[in-house]
Design a protein around this motif. Structure first.
Motif, PDB file in Angstrom:
ATOM      1  N   THR A 265       0.843  -1.189   0.000  1.00  0.00           N
ATOM      2  CA  THR A 265       0.000   0.000   0.000  1.00  0.00           C
ATOM      3  C   THR A 265       0.883   1.246   0.000  1.00  0.00           C
ATOM      4  O   THR A 265       1.689   1.422   0.914  1.00  0.00           O
ATOM      5  CB  THR A 265      -0.919   0.033   1.229  1.00  0.00           C
ATOM      6  OG1 THR A 265      -1.707  -1.148   1.267  1.00  0.00           O
ATOM      7  CG2 THR A 265      -1.820   1.250   1.184  1.00  0.00           C
ATOM      8  N   PRO A 266       0.778   2.101  -1.019  1.00  0.00           N
ATOM      9  CA  PRO A 266       1.632   3.291  -1.075  1.00  0.00           C
ATOM     10  C   PRO A 266       1.513   4.143   0.191  1.00  0.00           C
ATOM     11  O   PRO A 266       0.424   4.411   0.677  1.00  0.00           O
ATOM     12  CB  PRO A 266       1.097   4.043  -2.302  1.00  0.00           C
ATOM     13  CG  PRO A 266       0.463   2.983  -3.151  1.00  0.00           C
ATOM     14  CD  PRO A 266      -0.108   1.988  -2.185  1.00  0.00           C
ATOM     15  N   GLY A 267       2.647   4.519   0.737  1.00  0.00           N
ATOM     16  CA  GLY A 267       2.672   5.395   1.904  1.00  0.00           C
ATOM     17  C   GLY A 267       2.555   4.685   3.231  1.00  0.00           C
ATOM     18  O   GLY A 267       2.676   5.323   4.288  1.00  0.00           O
ATOM     19  N   ALA A 268       2.352   3.365   3.213  1.00  0.00           N
ATOM     20  CA  ALA A 268       2.117   2.651   4.472  1.00  0.00           C
ATOM     21  C   ALA A 268       3.301   2.730   5.421  1.00  0.00           C
ATOM     22  O   ALA A 268       3.127   2.721   6.642  1.00  0.00           O
ATOM     23  CB  ALA A 268       1.766   1.189   4.186  1.00  0.00           C
ATOM     24  N   ASN A 269       4.523   2.823   4.885  1.00  0.00           N
ATOM     25  CA  ASN A 269       5.711   2.846   5.731  1.00  0.00           C
ATOM     26  C   ASN A 269       6.331   4.227   5.847  1.00  0.00           C
ATOM     27  O   ASN A 269       7.436   4.364   6.386  1.00  0.00           O
ATOM     28  CB  ASN A 269       6.766   1.878   5.172  1.00  0.00           C
ATOM     29  CG  ASN A 269       6.475   0.439   5.545  1.00  0.00           C
ATOM     30  OD1 ASN A 269       5.777   0.183   6.513  1.00  0.00           O
ATOM     31  ND2 ASN A 269       6.998  -0.488   4.776  1.00  0.00           N
ATOM     32  N   ASP A 270       5.652   5.246   5.360  1.00  0.00           N
ATOM     33  CA  ASP A 270       6.274   6.568   5.294  1.00  0.00           C
ATOM     34  C   ASP A 270       6.772   7.069   6.644  1.00  0.00           C
ATOM     35  O   ASP A 270       7.897   7.570   6.760  1.00  0.00           O
ATOM     36  CB  ASP A 270       5.292   7.582   4.710  1.00  0.00           C
ATOM     37  CG  ASP A 270       5.143   7.453   3.203  1.00  0.00           C
ATOM     38  OD1 ASP A 270       5.808   6.580   2.611  1.00  0.00           O
ATOM     39  OD2 ASP A 270       4.351   8.220   2.622  1.00  0.00           O
ATOM     40  N   SER A 271       5.959   6.939   7.684  1.00  0.00           N
ATOM     41  CA  SER A 271       6.355   7.489   8.985  1.00  0.00           C
ATOM     42  C   SER A 271       7.512   6.710   9.584  1.00  0.00           C
ATOM     43  O   SER A 271       8.436   7.301  10.165  1.00  0.00           O
ATOM     44  CB  SER A 271       5.164   7.498   9.948  1.00  0.00           C
ATOM     45  OG  SER A 271       4.682   6.179  10.173  1.00  0.00           O
ATOM     46  N   ALA A 272       7.501   5.380   9.446  1.00  0.00           N
ATOM     47  CA  ALA A 272       8.587   4.565   9.990  1.00  0.00           C
ATOM     48  C   ALA A 272       9.892   4.821   9.246  1.00  0.00           C
ATOM     49  O   ALA A 272      10.971   4.896   9.851  1.00  0.00           O
ATOM     50  CB  ALA A 272       8.220   3.087   9.912  1.00  0.00           C
ATOM     51  N   VAL A 273       9.807   4.962   7.931  1.00  0.00           N
ATOM     52  CA  VAL A 273      11.007   5.247   7.147  1.00  0.00           C
ATOM     53  C   VAL A 273      11.539   6.633   7.482  1.00  0.00           C
ATOM     54  O   VAL A 273      12.751   6.830   7.645  1.00  0.00           O
ATOM     55  CB  VAL A 273      10.713   5.121   5.645  1.00  0.00           C
ATOM     56  CG1 VAL A 273      11.884   5.653   4.817  1.00  0.00           C
ATOM     57  CG2 VAL A 273      10.422   3.669   5.277  1.00  0.00           C
ATOM     58  N   ALA A 274      10.642   7.610   7.591  1.00  0.00           N
ATOM     59  CA  ALA A 274      11.071   8.970   7.939  1.00  0.00           C
ATOM     60  C   ALA A 274      11.782   8.994   9.284  1.00  0.00           C
ATOM     61  O   ALA A 274      12.804   9.687   9.450  1.00  0.00           O
ATOM     62  CB  ALA A 274       9.869   9.907   7.953  1.00  0.00           C
ATOM     63  N   ALA A 275      11.268   8.234  10.249  1.00  0.00           N
ATOM     64  CA  ALA A 275      11.898   8.192  11.570  1.00  0.00           C
ATOM     65  C   ALA A 275      13.302   7.614  11.488  1.00  0.00           C
ATOM     66  O   ALA A 275      14.239   8.132  12.123  1.00  0.00           O
ATOM     67  CB  ALA A 275      11.033   7.374  12.529  1.00  0.00           C
ATOM     68  N   GLN A 276      13.467   6.548  10.709  1.00  0.00           N
ATOM     69  CA  GLN A 276      14.794   5.940  10.588  1.00  0.00           C
ATOM     70  C   GLN A 276      15.759   6.878   9.858  1.00  0.00           C
ATOM     71  O   GLN A 276      16.919   7.011  10.259  1.00  0.00           O
ATOM     72  CB  GLN A 276      14.720   4.595   9.851  1.00  0.00           C
ATOM     73  CG  GLN A 276      16.077   3.911   9.747  1.00  0.00           C
ATOM     74  CD  GLN A 276      16.037   2.525   9.148  1.00  0.00           C
ATOM     75  OE1 GLN A 276      17.069   1.876   8.962  1.00  0.00           O
ATOM     76  NE2 GLN A 276      14.857   2.020   8.836  1.00  0.00           N
ATOM     77  N   LEU A 277      15.314   7.532   8.802  1.00  0.00           N
ATOM     78  CA  LEU A 277      16.198   8.412   8.057  1.00  0.00           C
ATOM     79  C   LEU A 277      16.540   9.676   8.852  1.00  0.00           C
ATOM     80  O   LEU A 277      17.669  10.175   8.767  1.00  0.00           O
ATOM     81  CB  LEU A 277      15.578   8.753   6.707  1.00  0.00           C
ATOM     82  CG  LEU A 277      15.501   7.571   5.724  1.00  0.00           C
ATOM     83  CD1 LEU A 277      14.790   7.970   4.447  1.00  0.00           C
ATOM     84  CD2 LEU A 277      16.900   7.022   5.414  1.00  0.00           C
ATOM     85  N   ASP A 278      15.585  10.184   9.626  1.00  0.00           N
ATOM     86  CA  ASP A 278      15.897  11.301  10.519  1.00  0.00           C
ATOM     87  C   ASP A 278      16.968  10.892  11.524  1.00  0.00           C
ATOM     88  O   ASP A 278      17.886  11.660  11.832  1.00  0.00           O
ATOM     89  CB  ASP A 278      14.642  11.762  11.266  1.00  0.00           C
ATOM     90  CG  ASP A 278      13.669  12.520  10.380  1.00  0.00           C
ATOM     91  OD1 ASP A 278      14.047  12.922   9.264  1.00  0.00           O
ATOM     92  OD2 ASP A 278      12.494  12.692  10.804  1.00  0.00           O
ATOM     93  N   TRP A 279      16.809   9.698  12.055  1.00  0.00           N
ATOM     94  CA  TRP A 279      17.783   9.170  13.019  1.00  0.00           C
ATOM     95  C   TRP A 279      19.151   9.004  12.364  1.00  0.00           C
ATOM     96  O   TRP A 279      20.180   9.365  12.951  1.00  0.00           O
ATOM     97  CB  TRP A 279      17.268   7.843  13.570  1.00  0.00           C
ATOM     98  CG  TRP A 279      18.248   7.089  14.399  1.00  0.00           C
ATOM     99  CD1 TRP A 279      18.448   7.199  15.734  1.00  0.00           C
ATOM    100  CD2 TRP A 279      19.162   6.076  13.939  1.00  0.00           C
ATOM    101  NE1 TRP A 279      19.429   6.325  16.149  1.00  0.00           N
ATOM    102  CE2 TRP A 279      19.882   5.630  15.062  1.00  0.00           C
ATOM    103  CE3 TRP A 279      19.426   5.505  12.697  1.00  0.00           C
ATOM    104  CZ2 TRP A 279      20.858   4.642  14.974  1.00  0.00           C
ATOM    105  CZ3 TRP A 279      20.407   4.530  12.598  1.00  0.00           C
ATOM    106  CH2 TRP A 279      21.105   4.108  13.734  1.00  0.00           C
ATOM    107  N   LEU A 280      19.176   8.468  11.124  1.00  0.00           N
ATOM    108  CA  LEU A 280      20.450   8.326  10.394  1.00  0.00           C
ATOM    109  C   LEU A 280      21.113   9.683  10.230  1.00  0.00           C
ATOM    110  O   LEU A 280      22.330   9.825  10.457  1.00  0.00           O
ATOM    111  CB  LEU A 280      20.195   7.694   9.030  1.00  0.00           C
ATOM    112  CG  LEU A 280      21.392   7.687   8.066  1.00  0.00           C
ATOM    113  CD1 LEU A 280      22.530   6.835   8.619  1.00  0.00           C
ATOM    114  CD2 LEU A 280      20.963   7.187   6.681  1.00  0.00           C
ATOM    115  N   ASP A 281      20.348  10.683   9.845  1.00  0.00           N
ATOM    116  CA  ASP A 281      20.880  12.026   9.687  1.00  0.00           C
ATOM    117  C   ASP A 281      21.510  12.512  10.990  1.00  0.00           C
ATOM    118  O   ASP A 281      22.619  13.072  10.995  1.00  0.00           O
ATOM    119  CB  ASP A 281      19.742  12.959   9.261  1.00  0.00           C
ATOM    120  CG  ASP A 281      20.225  14.277   8.691  1.00  0.00           C
ATOM    121  OD1 ASP A 281      21.449  14.487   8.614  1.00  0.00           O
ATOM    122  OD2 ASP A 281      19.378  15.102   8.328  1.00  0.00           O
TER     123      ASP A 281
END
Length: 500
Positions: A265-281
């Motif tokens: 489902t498009p967008g289903a993981n958006d928040s989890a991915v954003a959290a991980q990428l923010d953390w990586l940054d």
């Protein structure tokens, strides 16, 4: 996930990676008592009075990936395995009449796991760490468990689910115990893979919660902040550790969540991915401020799913394609590449697995992703792993040696296959050498033949469909493999292939 190649390369001595003179693994670390010893590796150490960037002894690091251990390779063992504790599984496996290592097209069985770990032990040298880039468990292990339990590939009730999870936990614990016995007290730095799950393609949140302590104690051997690890690992399967006495931050990402296969489902993981990428940054920013080098570990690399794209049905007679399958959702990849580009020079080593093949990717930031071939011969490859030579001054890879197990001849052990710098006549550092190799793979037929030959770790001429799930690399589809090295975006990848 890739195609088979057809040219054999020459073997090179795996011992050519540089060893730190006079240093043994015992000198590096003593974690079992909860006390940390100084890790003496020249440029790697800070506690011993030196920092990364100063002169220091080079050292080896063994990297392996994609074991895909299938404890149910012999179905007759299921009742005993299901009833036994993980610590008793060795005795159960030794009763099996199946003693040959797994064939092409199969996940790793107990004999192949034993051979691989023996090879890793023999090649540790002065490795201060071992790196594993994901996929502990065999393909579809939860479904295989249900089939052995109740004759179908699905649970009948909650009790079946609980039984599957308990069995999976034992398989993970058994695997980690075997690795720990093979490498001694050396920390095993890792990334989670898609096979590391209770669903068959994950990792899912329940798996992460139930195995977090195992990963921290059995693999990391207790290095790094315990609570910080548990917080990020249970939240999303990622973590960062700064090995004591070093000038290094190791970041283990969960890149499976970036895959379109995880959330259709498009967008289903958006928040989890954003959290991980923010953390990586934030981690890269912290490492940069502290003057630390970063090793970035992941399972699925960015860019194209080359093997799927190169399936014969997708390629016309001219080698052209209409579309391409990508490893990550485009928006996630774009954000990741932007983050990495914001910290030039901070990342000294990036490792991945997942494709099962001996390949690499060059990112727009010029960071190189080294992809370690698989132990499991599931996609027609010979089992293989690598031993990197790391600069003690820069913590960057200088070279690597590949070791493989030729299933056609079934030798007694894994053996030297080739050393990069000798085979390609390209001295290190490795990222610079690979940058020079990439354009040469179009113009230099000898180097192209080597790359095509090494891609499947020596199994380059399948005789039947049962040998491999993909066709060999050919002159027709070669452009797909070459373009996939440095072209990360889907349309640019398609255009590069169709321009030939």
């Amino acid at each position: 996930m890739a195609s088979n190649s057809k040219h054999h390369g020459s073997n090179q001595d795996s011992t050519s990676t540089t060893r730190s003179p006079g240093i043994t693994r015992r000198d590096f670390v003593k974690y079992s008592t909860g006390t940390v010893a100084c890790i003496y590796l020249g440029g790697l150490t800070t506690a011993c009075g030196s920092k990364s960037g100063s002169s220091g002894s080079d050292f080896p690091v063994v990297v392996f990936s994609d074991v895909h251990f299938n404890p149910l390779y012999d179905p007759s063992l299921f009742p005993a395995l299901n009833a036994a504790a993980a610590s008793d599984w060795d005795a159960v496996f030794r009763t099996s009449a199946l003693t040959a290592p797994s064939a092409w097209g199969k996940d790793s069985n107990y004999p192949l796991l034993t051979l691989a770990l023996a090879g890793i032990t023999q090649n540790l040298g002065a490795s201060p760490f071992v790196i594993y880039t994901g996929d502990i468990l065999g393909h579809g292990l939860p479904q295989m468990f249900y089939f052995n339990l109740n004759g179908t590939t699905a649970p009948r009730d909650a009790a079946d689910v609980a039984a599957m999870q308990a069995f999976t936990d034992k398989a993970v614990a058994f695997f980690m115990a075997k690795v720990r016995a093979a490498v001694g007290t050396v920390p095993v730095l890792f990334a989670v893979g898609n096979g590391d799950s209770y669903t068959g393609y994950g990792p899912d949140s329940a798996f992460l919660a139930n195995t977090a302590e195992l990963f921290y104690t059995s693999f990391l051997n207790g290095i790094g902040d315990h609570q910080a690890f548990l917080t990020t690992f249970t939240r999303g399967g990622y973590y960062a550790v700064e090995p004591p006495g070093t000038n290094l931050m190791v970041i283990g990402l969960n890149t499976i969540i970036f895959s379109p296969l995880v959330a259709p489902t498009p967008g289903a993981n958006d928040s989890a991915v954003a959290a991980q990428l923010d953390w990586l940054d934030s981690r890269l920013a912290a490492a940069t401020v502290a003057g630390k080098k970063v090793w970035l570990l992941m399972h699925a690399p960015p860019g194209a799913d080359i093997g799927t794209t190169a399936k014969p049905a997708n390629v016309d007679a001219n080698g052209h394609i209409a579309t391409a399958t990508m490893m990550w959702v485009s928006e996630y990849q774009t954000r990741f590449l932007q983050i990495v580009a914001n910290y030039p020079g901070s990342i000294s080593l990036t490792l991945a697995g997942h494709t099962h093949m001996d390949e690499y990717r060059v990112l727009p930031s010029s960071d190189t992703v080294e992809i370690t071939p698989a132990i499991a011969p599931y996609f027609g490859n010979n089992p293989a792993f690598k031993r990197f030579a790391i600069s003690g001054a820069t913590l960057k890879p200088l070279d690597y040696s590949a070791l493989n197990y030729d299933l056609a001849t079934a030798p007694a052990q894994f053996s030297a296959y080739y050393t990069f710098s000798a085979a390609y006549a390209l001295p290190g550092p490795l990222d610079t050498a690979l940058a020079r190799l990439t354009p040469a793979l179009v113009t230099n037929s000898a180097q192209q033949a080597l790359y095509r030959g090494y891609y499947y770790s020596g199994h380059n001429a399948p005789h039947s469909v049962s040998d491999t799930l993909f066709n060999p690399i050919t002159d027709t589809n070669w452009r797909i493999y070459w373009s996939g090295i440095a072209t990360m975006e889907q349309q640019a990848f398609i255009d590069s292939i169709n321009a030939s």
